[in-house]
Enzyme design. Structure first.
Site, PDB file in Angstrom:
ATOM      1  N   ARG A 176       0.846  -1.202   0.000  1.00 48.14           N
ATOM      2  CA  ARG A 176       0.000   0.000   0.000  1.00 48.14           C
ATOM      3  C   ARG A 176       0.879   1.249   0.000  1.00 48.14           C
ATOM      4  NH1 ARG A 176      -4.714  -0.303   4.367  1.00 48.14           N
ATOM      5  NH2 ARG A 176      -5.450   1.479   3.146  1.00 48.14           N
ATOM      6  N   CYS A 234      -1.338   5.681   9.333  1.00 52.86           N
ATOM      7  CA  CYS A 234      -1.632   4.421   8.646  1.00 52.86           C
ATOM      8  C   CYS A 234      -2.741   4.715   7.649  1.00 52.86           C
ATOM      9  CB  CYS A 234      -2.006   3.330   9.649  1.00 52.86           C
ATOM     10  SG  CYS A 234      -3.415   3.732  10.701  1.00 52.86           S
TER      11      CYS A 234
END
Length: 302
Positions: A176, A234
């Site tokens: 990611r 995050c």
């Protein structure tokens, strides 16, 4: 201030009758079976905490997928869990503390000092042969008074500049960060200048945190030393709390960016970088690759 409690230590504490509020925070990104798993078996006396509704406000593109709730709303939830002023709280999950770290951070930020994570979570408890029970636990409503601001946070504007004078860690999975996939947020990649630091690398194979010395070496390799000012994000501010726990164990303080990449990527004015380096293939106009994937079901970088 200690952060972790082992399964044997917790068993001894419970057997000795020391007042302990147990919070079961089973939640994984893309799944909704946390409560049903809790009902099937949990630590004796543990109260279920629903992360999306009790540890977050409603998702808002401008604030991220899991905005922090107001102090009053969080205090109401904590009282429903049976917490009183001065209580010791132990939180756990069944995913390496990835979700439980959220309530650890929130309670510490709210001013509670005696808050711990069960190291290794439910798996460690079961492995030790300790008892579990089924069904719902509804405690007597508590009277805890919560505040705000005991732990540092940064906002979107600060996140944009943080790498210029400090270290900004991206706690999501590496794919990611690199922009290869993005299962849920509108753009793939990372905040320019951020360093990839997946939360999974904080853990041993059994789901317990690595020893402090190993965590110190890990973060030193990422540029974190005693002089560093550190911030963490995050996907939506959940597993960034896990990274802050690991940094805390290693002897470092770190700020949380609550909106995280879900807020950042929803703002078309924010640039997104892709690739394995902090500034590699930087997109200066805020338009990054879509990189969307149907892959889900992992709490890493949620």
């Amino acid at each position: 201030m200690s952060t972790l409690i082992s399964a044997p230590e917790l068993r001894h504490r419970l057997d000795s009758g020391e007042r302990t509020v147990l919070l079961d925070v089973r939640w994984v990104l893309g799944r909704t079976d946390g409560h049903s798993e809790y009902l099937a078996g949990h630590l004796p006396g543990a109260v279920f905490v629903d992360l999306p509704t009790e540890l977050a406000d409603h998702a808002q593109p401008g604030q991220g997928r899991h905005p922090l709730p107001s102090t009053d709303r969080f205090q109401d939830a904590a009282r429903q869990w049976g917490i009183n002023d001065g209580d010791t709280v132990v939180a756990y999950d069944n995913s390496g503390s990835m979700a439980a770290a959220r309530v650890w951070w929130m309670l510490r930020n709210a001013g509670l000092e005696s808050v711990y994570l069960l190291d290794g979570g439910l798996a460690a408890w079961r492995a030790g042969g300790h008892p579990v029970e089924a069904g719902e636990v509804r405690p007597v409503v508590g009277s805890v008074s919560l505040g705000d601001g005991s732990l540092p946070v940064i906002n979107e504007a600060e996140a944009a500049q943080w790498h210029r004078g400090g270290v900004l860690l991206d706690a999501r999975a590496g794919e990611r960060y690199r922009g290869e996939v993005e299962p849920i947020d509108p753009r793939a990649g990372h905040i320019p200048g951020a360093v990839s630091a997946p939360t999974t690398e904080n853990l041993a194979p059994d789901g317990t945190f690595l020893p402090a010395q190993e965590l110190r070496r890990r973060f030193e390799a990422l540029g974190v030393d005693g002089s560093s000012t550190v911030a963490v994000y995050c996907g939506s501010g959940v597993t960034a709390s896990h990274e802050i726990v690991a940094l805390h164990i290693a002897g470092h303080k770190a700020a949380l960016y609550p909106g995280s990449f879900s807020q950042w990527s929803n703002n078309p004015g924010n640039p997104v970088a892709v690739g394995s380096e902090p500034l590699e293939e930087r997109s200066v106009d805020g338009v990054g690759p879509s990189g969307r994937s149907a892959a889900a079901g992992s709490s890493v970088g949620s």
